[in-house]
Structure formats: C-alpha cells, structure tokens
Design a protein around this motif. Structure first.
Motif, short mmCIF file in Angstrom:
data_model
loop_
_atom_site.label_atom_id
_atom_site.label_comp_id
_atom_site.label_asym_id
_atom_site.label_seq_id
_atom_site.Cartn_x
_atom_site.Cartn_y
_atom_site.Cartn_z
N ASN A 116 78.19 16.16 6.20
CA ASN A 116 77.18 17.21 6.04
C ASN A 116 77.66 18.57 6.56
OD1 ASN A 116 75.35 15.30 4.98
ND2 ASN A 116 74.74 14.72 7.05
N THR A 117 78.91 18.88 6.33
CA THR A 117 79.48 20.16 6.71
C THR A 117 80.19 20.75 5.48
OG1 THR A 117 81.62 19.25 7.36
CG2 THR A 117 79.92 19.35 9.06
N THR A 177 82.17 19.28 1.50
CA THR A 177 82.18 19.89 0.17
C THR A 177 83.60 20.21 -0.27
OG1 THR A 177 80.06 20.89 0.75
CG2 THR A 177 81.16 21.75 -1.20
N ILE A 178 84.40 20.73 0.64
CA ILE A 178 85.80 21.03 0.32
C ILE A 178 86.55 19.76 -0.05
CG2 ILE A 178 87.99 21.85 1.29
CD1 ILE A 178 86.31 23.82 2.99
N GLN A 200 85.36 17.00 -1.27
CA GLN A 200 84.90 16.52 -2.57
C GLN A 200 85.49 17.35 -3.69
OE1 GLN A 200 80.65 16.63 -2.19
NE2 GLN A 200 80.55 14.68 -1.09
N SER A 201 85.63 18.66 -3.47
CA SER A 201 86.16 19.52 -4.53
C SER A 201 87.63 19.28 -4.79
CB SER A 201 85.90 20.99 -4.20
OG SER A 201 86.69 21.38 -3.11
N ILE A 202 88.39 18.87 -3.77
CA ILE A 202 89.81 18.58 -4.00
C ILE A 202 90.07 17.09 -4.21
CG2 ILE A 202 90.72 20.63 -2.87
CD1 ILE A 202 91.21 19.06 -0.37
N GLY A 203 89.01 16.29 -4.14
CA GLY A 203 89.11 14.89 -4.52
C GLY A 203 89.61 13.93 -3.46
N ILE A 204 89.43 14.28 -2.18
CA ILE A 204 89.78 13.32 -1.13
C ILE A 204 88.54 12.98 -0.31
CG2 ILE A 204 92.20 13.35 -0.44
CD1 ILE A 204 91.85 15.81 1.05
N ASN A 205 88.63 11.86 0.36
CA ASN A 205 87.56 11.42 1.22
C ASN A 205 87.48 12.34 2.43
OD1 ASN A 205 85.69 10.02 2.70
ND2 ASN A 205 86.88 8.13 2.83
N PHE A 206 86.26 12.66 2.88
CA PHE A 206 86.14 13.60 4.00
C PHE A 206 86.67 12.98 5.29
CE2 PHE A 206 82.05 11.43 4.21
CZ PHE A 206 81.87 11.25 5.57
#
Length: 185
Positions: free
Chosen positions: A142-143, A147-148, A150-156
């Motif tokens: 939730n930070t 989002t970053i 998810q946009s580059i396609g890796i797990n947070f």
C-alpha cells in the motif's frame, strides 16, 4: 482491595517501552545539544570545530528523521520498527563518520569551490540516508513502491529486498565521493 501483581511479560513490555522512549529522546535531544553547542561556541571556535559541529549535527538530525519516518510507518502498521535495536549503533556511526570527515577537512583544507560541491552532495547524502533508514525493514504494501513494482512487473516483496541495499549502496558511494572531494587538491 487486592493488589494485582505484574506478570513478567508485562514487566518486560514496560522495560521495552521505557527503553524505546529513552532512545527516541536521545535521538531528538542530541541534535538540539549540538545546535546549542554550535551557537554558543560559534564565535570562539576555529573552522575545524565548526565543521565538526555542523556535520555531526546534520548527521544526527538525518538519522533522527529517518528513524522517525520509520517509527511513523510502524505506527501505521507498515512495518515493525526494526531500527529500535540498532539506534545507538547508528548514532555512534554517525558521530564516527563526522570525526572522519572533520579529520579530512582539517588535514586537506578543501577550497571554496570544492566546499560548495561537498555541501551539495551532503544534502543528497542526508536525503539518501533518511530514505535508507525509512525503508529498512519496510513492507512496501500500500505504498508508491507497490505501484512501481506492479508497473515494472515484479513482486513488491522482491522490490523491497532490492530497494534497501541500493539505497545503502548509494549512501556509501556518496560518502566516498565526498571524502574523495575532501582529499583532492
């Protein structure tokens, strides 16, 4: 009325709370003490002592801000505040690096053009250290980092394992760059 006895677990929690409050008070009051020392001794100290007081005060303040950000994240439930265990070591490290930088300043006496670059890099270093302490042990759920990731396609979770070492590496490189600027003639 019956007196209630405190359980060993509640006594340990009370001791932990008192220790955490004591450490936070040291973090908050240390920069204040260095600021007071700087302003009281400003007219009667040489440039080396003034540099030490400024650098130390900025270092302790940087550590304090980073740990307060981490504490606020812990209070919001984003992490478990791992910094409370290492705060004294971090503060000793901040004062030690201040001594090293003061030694370099006193020994090599950088010129005015170098000092302007050193001060600029010092601000960037402070921001990097604040970020490093803030993300230390951080969950990133939730930070904006989620989002970053998810946009580059890796797990947070993978991103969180990558951000902390990169931030610490960046702070180390900046510190070495500042030290190199000090010794370069």
């Amino acid at each position: 009325m019956e007196k209630q006895k405190l359980s060993p677990k509640s006594i340990i929690n009370i001791i932990r709370a008192i220790t955490a409050i004591f450490i936070l008070l040291i973090c908050i009051l240390s920069p204040l003490a260095f600021f007071l020392a700087y302003f009281m001794l400003k007219d009667s100290v040489n440039a080396t002592t003034e540099f030490f007081l400024r650098w130390t005060c900025a270092s302790i303040l940087t550590v304090t801000i980073g740990l307060l950000f981490q504490l606020s994240s812990a209070l919001m439930g984003a992490n478990n505040f791992p910094g409370k265990k290492c705060t004294p070591v971090i503060l000793v490290g901040a004062i030690s690096q201040s001594l090293i930088m003061t030694y370099l300043f006193a020994t090599y006496q950088p010129g005015p053009d170098q000092m302007s670059r050193i001060y600029m890099l010092s601000w960037i270093l402070s921001t990097t250290i604040i970020h490093t302490l803030w993300v230390w042990g951080y969950d990133f759920e939730n930070t904006p980092y989620e989002t970053i990731s998810q946009s580059i396609g890796i797990n947070f979770a993978q991103l969180s394992k990558l951000i902390m070492p990169l931030s610490a590496f960046g702070a180390s490189i900046l510190w070495i760059t500042i030290a190199a600027l000090m010794v370069r003639q």
